[in-house]
Write an enzyme that holds these catalytic residues in place. Sequence first.
Site, PDB file in Angstrom:
ATOM      1  N   ASP A  13       0.825  -1.203   0.000  1.00  0.00           N
ATOM      2  CA  ASP A  13       0.000   0.000   0.000  1.00  0.00           C
ATOM      3  C   ASP A  13       0.864   1.260   0.000  1.00  0.00           C
ATOM      4  O   ASP A  13       2.069   1.211   0.244  1.00  0.00           O
ATOM      5  CB  ASP A  13      -0.896   0.010   1.237  1.00  0.00           C
ATOM      6  CG  ASP A  13      -2.066  -0.960   1.130  1.00  0.00           C
ATOM      7  OD1 ASP A  13      -2.203  -1.637   0.096  1.00  0.00           O
ATOM      8  OD2 ASP A  13      -2.854  -1.026   2.099  1.00  0.00           O
ATOM      9  N   ASP A  14       0.219   2.385  -0.271  1.00  0.00           N
ATOM     10  CA  ASP A  14       0.833   3.722  -0.174  1.00  0.00           C
ATOM     11  C   ASP A  14       1.876   3.995  -1.257  1.00  0.00           C
ATOM     12  O   ASP A  14       2.730   4.875  -1.083  1.00  0.00           O
ATOM     13  CB  ASP A  14       1.466   3.954   1.206  1.00  0.00           C
ATOM     14  CG  ASP A  14       0.467   3.828   2.343  1.00  0.00           C
ATOM     15  OD1 ASP A  14      -0.749   3.896   2.077  1.00  0.00           O
ATOM     16  OD2 ASP A  14       0.903   3.647   3.493  1.00  0.00           O
ATOM     17  N   HIS A 134      -7.446   3.590   1.429  1.00  0.00           N
ATOM     18  CA  HIS A 134      -6.425   4.040   2.379  1.00  0.00           C
ATOM     19  C   HIS A 134      -7.060   4.087   3.764  1.00  0.00           C
ATOM     20  O   HIS A 134      -8.126   4.681   3.961  1.00  0.00           O
ATOM     21  CB  HIS A 134      -5.938   5.430   1.950  1.00  0.00           C
ATOM     22  CG  HIS A 134      -4.817   5.978   2.753  1.00  0.00           C
ATOM     23  ND1 HIS A 134      -3.677   5.263   3.049  1.00  0.00           N
ATOM     24  CD2 HIS A 134      -4.645   7.215   3.338  1.00  0.00           C
ATOM     25  CE1 HIS A 134      -2.856   6.019   3.751  1.00  0.00           C
ATOM     26  NE2 HIS A 134      -3.418   7.194   3.948  1.00  0.00           N
TER      27      HIS A 134
END
Length: 318
Positions: A13-14, A134
């Site tokens: 992620d991110d 998110h």
Amino acid sequence: MAQPRARMVVTADDFGYCPRRDEGIVEAFLAGTVTSVSLLVNGAAAESAAELALRHGIPAGLHANLSEGRPVGRSRPGASSLLGPEGFFLGKMGFREAVAAGDVALPQVREELEAQLGRFRELLGRAPTHVDGHQHVHVLPGVCQVFAEALQASGVRVTRLPLERGASGCARLESPARAFAGTVERDAQAAVGPFSRHGLRWTDAFVGLSTCGRHLSAHCVLEALARVLEDHPGSHTLTVELMTHPGYPSVPPTGGCGEGPDAFSCSWERLHELRVLTAPTLRAQLAQNGVQLCALEDLDFKRAEEGVPCEDTVSVCK
């Protein structure tokens, strides 16, 4: 060759949060452990991250963001329920509190999601392989309905259901992390209906709440997989997503989504995750236990009507 017990997608992620985080994520992909990324299109390094994904052939989805930084769409302070007075999203807990209080206008959520989907196509030249949220915003009450509608309209069929067996009772997690896992679990259970009605698909199982940061290790991942395999009949190969957050820690002021990097991204735990994911131990032990790493496109996804584990079947990790 024997049929694997499980086929697992490892998602970082991110992606796009900052160049240092992205450098580490690419290393983990090239090492063969990370098999997918979720891109923050409002991240400070979104454009360079998209270039890295295209250069290295990294399967990329959208990490829909409604809680950190600046919006992608036309939302403006004072005119949008999504933003505070400085023009930033309301934060991880602030957004949740606003949703719970009924203060978030869902049409504005839909507009922002569509803007982020459009930005993803601008950056990558194609639709995302998947869309998740998110800080798990996509399973929040009300938001999950709008999220499912937006994905269906955009032609995206794959999402994340962050429902991890045993995470909310995991003794090694700190109390706030256990409480957050329990909240995410309840939200995910409730999101199954809207996701199903709009034709979304997800993996049979999810791991990542009990293995985040300092808790990521080959032992903890295999322990979590053992829990999700307990009730698996073995008639078909289980599909699993492992959520991770690796990278070289952010160094302020570089990074973030408009406000600079947060403590999570600056933490040594991002480097710990990177080291676990690039070392051969995890891959070797997964292979020894019949777990095959693969990309999302290689999976047979759970059909919505097959359901999810019930709360009374959730076990506890040590």
